[in-house]
Write a protein that holds these residues in place. Sequence first.
Motif, PDB file in Angstrom:
ATOM      1  N   GLY A  95       0.751  -1.342   0.102  1.00 53.86           N
ATOM      2  CA  GLY A  95       0.053  -0.054   0.158  1.00 53.86           C
ATOM      3  C   GLY A  95       0.601   1.345  -0.073  1.00 53.86           C
ATOM      4  O   GLY A  95       0.766   2.121  -0.925  1.00 53.86           O
ATOM      5  N   VAL A  96       1.874   1.413   1.028  1.00 56.80           N
ATOM      6  CA  VAL A  96       2.823   2.414   0.891  1.00 56.80           C
ATOM      7  C   VAL A  96       3.465   2.767  -0.439  1.00 56.80           C
ATOM      8  O   VAL A  96       3.642   3.979  -0.702  1.00 56.80           O
ATOM      9  N   ALA A  97       3.949   1.630  -0.989  1.00 60.81           N
ATOM     10  CA  ALA A  97       4.910   1.737  -2.000  1.00 60.81           C
ATOM     11  C   ALA A  97       4.069   2.169  -3.282  1.00 60.81           C
ATOM     12  O   ALA A  97       4.385   3.009  -4.004  1.00 60.81           O
ATOM     13  N   THR A  98       2.790   1.855  -3.466  1.00 63.07           N
ATOM     14  CA  THR A  98       1.603   2.075  -4.379  1.00 63.07           C
ATOM     15  C   THR A  98       1.480   3.603  -4.275  1.00 63.07           C
ATOM     16  O   THR A  98       1.424   4.353  -5.217  1.00 63.07           O
ATOM     17  N   ALA A  99       1.276   4.221  -2.969  1.00 66.32           N
ATOM     18  CA  ALA A  99       0.770   5.553  -2.743  1.00 66.32           C
ATOM     19  C   ALA A  99       1.902   6.536  -3.256  1.00 66.32           C
ATOM     20  O   ALA A  99       1.551   7.646  -3.559  1.00 66.32           O
ATOM     21  N   VAL A 100       3.214   6.243  -3.305  1.00 68.75           N
ATOM     22  CA  VAL A 100       4.264   7.225  -3.546  1.00 68.75           C
ATOM     23  C   VAL A 100       4.748   6.951  -4.933  1.00 68.75           C
ATOM     24  O   VAL A 100       5.733   7.480  -5.396  1.00 68.75           O
ATOM     25  N   THR A 101       4.200   5.945  -5.776  1.00 68.24           N
ATOM     26  CA  THR A 101       4.931   5.562  -7.096  1.00 68.24           C
ATOM     27  C   THR A 101       4.809   7.011  -7.853  1.00 68.24           C
ATOM     28  O   THR A 101       5.998   6.924  -8.557  1.00 68.24           O
ATOM     29  N   ALA A 102       3.836   7.554  -8.072  1.00 71.81           N
ATOM     30  CA  ALA A 102       3.937   8.767  -9.097  1.00 71.81           C
ATOM     31  C   ALA A 102       5.122   9.657  -8.577  1.00 71.81           C
ATOM     32  O   ALA A 102       5.361  10.631  -9.800  1.00 71.81           O
ATOM     33  N   TYR A 103       5.837   9.738  -7.586  1.00 72.57           N
ATOM     34  CA  TYR A 103       6.780  10.754  -7.126  1.00 72.57           C
ATOM     35  C   TYR A 103       8.135  10.130  -7.867  1.00 72.57           C
ATOM     36  O   TYR A 103       9.016  10.876  -7.536  1.00 72.57           O
ATOM     37  N   PHE A 104       8.139   9.044  -8.558  1.00 71.05           N
ATOM     38  CA  PHE A 104       9.347   8.849  -9.151  1.00 71.05           C
ATOM     39  C   PHE A 104       9.518   8.361 -10.643  1.00 71.05           C
ATOM     40  O   PHE A 104       9.310   7.216 -10.964  1.00 71.05           O
ATOM     41  N   PRO A 105       9.145   9.471 -11.329  1.00 70.54           N
ATOM     42  CA  PRO A 105       8.926   9.460 -12.735  1.00 70.54           C
ATOM     43  C   PRO A 105      10.194   9.309 -13.699  1.00 70.54           C
ATOM     44  O   PRO A 105      10.350  10.046 -14.697  1.00 70.54           O
ATOM     45  N   SER A 106      10.862   8.292 -13.284  1.00 70.41           N
ATOM     46  CA  SER A 106      12.256   8.181 -14.213  1.00 70.41           C
ATOM     47  C   SER A 106      12.152   6.722 -14.151  1.00 70.41           C
ATOM     48  O   SER A 106      11.699   5.827 -13.326  1.00 70.41           O
ATOM     49  N   LEU A 107      13.142   6.063 -15.001  1.00 71.00           N
ATOM     50  CA  LEU A 107      13.324   4.702 -15.277  1.00 71.00           C
ATOM     51  C   LEU A 107      13.957   4.285 -13.893  1.00 71.00           C
ATOM     52  O   LEU A 107      13.444   2.997 -13.366  1.00 71.00           O
ATOM     53  N   GLY A 108      15.007   4.695 -13.265  1.00 73.76           N
ATOM     54  CA  GLY A 108      15.521   4.375 -12.025  1.00 73.76           C
ATOM     55  C   GLY A 108      14.494   4.270 -10.844  1.00 73.76           C
ATOM     56  O   GLY A 108      14.440   3.442 -10.119  1.00 73.76           O
ATOM     57  N   GLY A 109      13.745   5.469 -10.758  1.00 74.80           N
ATOM     58  CA  GLY A 109      12.727   5.653  -9.585  1.00 74.80           C
ATOM     59  C   GLY A 109      11.665   4.455  -9.877  1.00 74.80           C
ATOM     60  O   GLY A 109      11.287   3.994  -8.851  1.00 74.80           O
ATOM     61  N   ILE A 110      11.203   4.579 -11.135  1.00 71.13           N
ATOM     62  CA  ILE A 110       9.932   3.444 -11.420  1.00 71.13           C
ATOM     63  C   ILE A 110      10.543   2.240 -11.001  1.00 71.13           C
ATOM     64  O   ILE A 110       9.769   1.415 -10.359  1.00 71.13           O
ATOM     65  N   LEU A 111      11.918   1.642 -11.290  1.00 71.27           N
ATOM     66  CA  LEU A 111      12.216   0.279 -11.049  1.00 71.27           C
ATOM     67  C   LEU A 111      12.267   0.016  -9.462  1.00 71.27           C
ATOM     68  O   LEU A 111      11.911  -0.943  -8.897  1.00 71.27           O
ATOM     69  N   THR A 112      12.869   1.054  -8.783  1.00 73.14           N
ATOM     70  CA  THR A 112      13.127   1.170  -7.313  1.00 73.14           C
ATOM     71  C   THR A 112      11.711   0.814  -6.653  1.00 73.14           C
ATOM     72  O   THR A 112      11.475   0.019  -5.573  1.00 73.14           O
ATOM     73  N   ILE A 113      10.622   1.926  -7.108  1.00 83.57           N
ATOM     74  CA  ILE A 113       9.439   1.879  -6.342  1.00 83.57           C
ATOM     75  C   ILE A 113       8.536   0.633  -6.617  1.00 83.57           C
ATOM     76  O   ILE A 113       8.193  -0.204  -5.610  1.00 83.57           O
ATOM     77  N   THR A 114       8.825   0.037  -7.870  1.00 81.32           N
ATOM     78  CA  THR A 114       8.475  -1.387  -8.236  1.00 81.32           C
ATOM     79  C   THR A 114       8.835  -2.408  -7.459  1.00 81.32           C
ATOM     80  O   THR A 114       8.120  -3.309  -7.141  1.00 81.32           O
ATOM     81  N   MET A 115      10.052  -2.385  -7.269  1.00 79.51           N
ATOM     82  CA  MET A 115      10.673  -3.607  -6.455  1.00 79.51           C
ATOM     83  C   MET A 115       9.842  -3.564  -4.875  1.00 79.51           C
ATOM     84  O   MET A 115       9.789  -4.558  -4.451  1.00 79.51           O
ATOM     85  N   LEU A 116       9.968  -2.324  -4.329  1.00 82.51           N
ATOM     86  CA  LEU A 116       9.555  -2.338  -3.096  1.00 82.51           C
ATOM     87  C   LEU A 116       7.897  -2.855  -3.029  1.00 82.51           C
ATOM     88  O   LEU A 116       7.584  -3.698  -2.187  1.00 82.51           O
TER      89      LEU A 116
END
Length: 417
Positions: A95-116
Amino acid sequence: MTRTPIPLSETPNLPRWRRPESLLFLMAFAMPVAFATWNALLNNFVIEAAGFTGVEIGWLHTVREIPGFLAIGVIALIMVIREQVLGVVALLLLGVATAVTAYFPSLGGILTITMLSSIGFHYFETVNQSLQLQWLSKDRAPIVIGRLMAAGSAASLVAYGVLVLTWKSFDLSYALVYMVSGGFTAVVAVFALVAYPQFEAPNPQSKKLVLKRRYGLYYALQFMAGARRQIFVVFAAFMMVEKFGFQVHEITALFLINYIANMVIAPYMGKVVFIKGERFVLMLEYAGLVLVFLAYGGIYWLGWGVLVAGTLYVIDHMLFGLAFALKTYFQKIADPEDIAPTAAVAFTINHIAAVFLPALLGYLWVASPGGVFALAAIMAMASLGLAALIPRHPVKGNEWRLLPLVREVSVVRDPAE
């Protein structure tokens, strides 16, 4: 503060909303709100925010599946934390990781938050499957699991319905939608953590790695399911956006149709498993998937249009919903103490192909999208052959149909003889 666990035999004395089955339904409803919203927005978000192509989307799903491959770590974690607590904490992380997904709009950020978020999702699913098989009797499991699937579909239906009605009308942002959906799941997880007692199943679970030869057919079916599922999860929805230009509200409307169908059908399929058995249902699923994947290829080979693609996507999703019969097959053949460790092992086996297939198929997709679906059809054919080996009445000692006849006879012989 620690709480004394309550044996399952005493839970009928609890209020209905605090019983184990009610907790399973609460979690079954909470998880899809975050995951379904993330899934509905994903393809549009990564294309708009980071300019993803088939190559990047393949790598994204490879990263997403790594925690599934490492689900075997659940065995180590349940040595120090109760299974029920681990499942709820994993739900909270999702839930927490989904909530902050849009705040990482780059390849590295998306991959990191997706992992969590993936760690939360896969560890929750591993534990949730284990708890279902421990807390539900073998007679009730097919019917209740069918209803749990319907509850999950209802949650997805609510999430998708809100998206369809509000995305364009209120010009919603990715950040707001991710925050609301992920926040809801996180709040429910906290409630489940504090409002429910700890439940004690009658059979203590083994805290070590369990690999048994007699579970071999189950392992093989799990491996094929993981490989085949990746093509549906990664490329079917991506096709709708890339080839046909679906917008968020359009792809969400398609998901909406999927979950309405599952809400209606899933409880009945639980009854079909109970009456006809796991072999019948799994063979029905795999035979249907062979035809669907070949038809997907026809979209590229024969130029079929968006109506055919949308219809296939709905049928595809419904067929994958039948996979819960694999859970009840394992429940019938398993030693009770093997359920938790084998759930972890099965998730790892399920994700072996998932770790490398999306990235590799991303390159094949660029060259030949139809070839990706042809490969999926071959995988479904292999699964169909494996499912044919399941006995009509699987039990310990009668796990698959090629076992020596003497073992089949010994299963039905009166022990008093």
